[in-house]
Design a protein around this motif. Structure first.
Motif, mmCIF file in Angstrom:
data_model
loop_
_atom_site.group_PDB
_atom_site.id
_atom_site.type_symbol
_atom_site.label_atom_id
_atom_site.label_comp_id
_atom_site.label_asym_id
_atom_site.label_seq_id
_atom_site.Cartn_x
_atom_site.Cartn_y
_atom_site.Cartn_z
ATOM 1 N N GLN A 1 -7.326 -1.489 13.607
ATOM 2 C CA GLN A 1 -7.965 -0.940 12.413
ATOM 3 C C GLN A 1 -7.087 -1.111 11.181
ATOM 4 O O GLN A 1 -7.586 -1.391 10.084
ATOM 5 N N LEU A 2 -5.785 -0.946 11.371
ATOM 6 C CA LEU A 2 -4.861 -1.116 10.251
ATOM 7 C C LEU A 2 -4.847 -2.567 9.788
ATOM 8 O O LEU A 2 -4.926 -2.852 8.586
ATOM 9 N N SER B 1 -7.850 -3.425 7.780
ATOM 10 C CA SER B 1 -7.893 -2.835 6.440
ATOM 11 C C SER B 1 -7.180 -3.690 5.409
ATOM 12 O O SER B 1 -7.352 -3.476 4.199
ATOM 13 N N PHE B 2 -6.398 -4.661 5.859
ATOM 14 C CA PHE B 2 -5.697 -5.562 4.948
ATOM 15 C C PHE B 2 -6.353 -6.944 4.891
ATOM 16 O O PHE B 2 -5.747 -7.913 4.424
ATOM 17 N N THR B 3 -7.571 -7.063 5.350
ATOM 18 C CA THR B 3 -8.266 -8.346 5.390
ATOM 19 C C THR B 3 -8.496 -8.912 3.988
ATOM 20 O O THR B 3 -8.912 -8.192 3.082
ATOM 21 N N ARG C 1 0.827 -1.209 0.000
ATOM 22 C CA ARG C 1 0.000 0.000 0.000
ATOM 23 C C ARG C 1 0.861 1.258 0.000
ATOM 24 O O ARG C 1 1.739 1.426 0.857
ATOM 25 N N LYS D 1 -7.119 -11.463 8.647
ATOM 26 C CA LYS D 1 -6.271 -10.291 8.820
ATOM 27 C C LYS D 1 -4.814 -10.726 8.957
ATOM 28 O O LYS D 1 -4.536 -11.816 9.484
#
Length: 204
Positions: A123-124, A127-129, A67, A134
């Motif tokens: 949360q981070l 976001s990559f799930t 990312r 995760k």
């Protein structure tokens, strides 16, 4: 007479000055051109260093898995593996890291150097799930320098040439290697037979 190069002066005498393109392609931020390479890559090699020495580890996911946060920051999720976490142990103790991006079909590679830390921010991670899974950590990298590498190595190796692919049957299998190193207590034919399904079930 020794043929070993032991000084930078001796090395410079052999190679001379870098070509002009190699002097101007290095920058300290992620340009739009370099971002295109990062977002097209499904595979990157991560290099780290620690008290025990150096480590080089593959990372792969669907293209764009690295990312681009901003012009100075990258993030890479750490997916399931064998839990050796050599690279992660190194990063905790020495933040210096290097990346080599490969893009299937392209001869140009991208080299990135910088410093990194590991995050377990919930949360981070979420976001990559992928497929409901995760990563355990995310590597957050601050860019120091990046530049492209010309295609000569890819061209010489014919890396993307399908006619040059090696038949896996000509190589030792992981099960064979493990069996030979463990007096047949680990690995073997059963290990190889079960691996595809085991990998599929634990890919993320």
């Amino acid at each position: 007479m020794s043929h070993e190069i032991t000084t930078l002066a001796e090395l410079d005498a052999v190679y001379g000055e870098p070509v002009k393109a190699a002097q101007i392609n290095e920058i300290d931020h992620i340009s739009d051109h370099y971002r295109a390479f990062i977002e097209a890559s499904p595979f990157v090699v991560l290099s780290t260093c620690g008290p025990e020495g150096l480590d080089c580890s593959p990372r792969g996911d669907p293209k764009g898995f690295v990312r681009v946060v901003d012009r100075h920051t990258l993030m890479i999720p750490d997916r399931r593996g064998n839990n050796r976490v050599d690279s992660l142990r190194n990063i905790v103790r020495d933040p210096r890291v290097a990346l080599l991006f490969l893009i299937p079909g392209s001869g140009t590679t991208l080299r990135v150097n910088g410093r990194a830390h590991l995050s377990v921010d919930p949360q981070l991670l979420a976001s990559f799930t992928i497929e409901g899974k995760k990563p355990r950590t995310v590597m957050v990298m601050t860019i120091d320098e990046l530049y492209f590498q010309c295609a000569r190595a890819i061209v010489r190796s014919e890396l993307w040439n399908p006619d040059k692919r090696v038949d896996p049957k000509t190589l030792p299998t992981p099960g064979e290697i493990l069996a030979s190193m463990s007096d047949n207590t680990v690995g073997g034919e059963k290990y190889d037979k079960e691996w595809p399904e085991r990998a599929r079930a634990s890919l993320w």
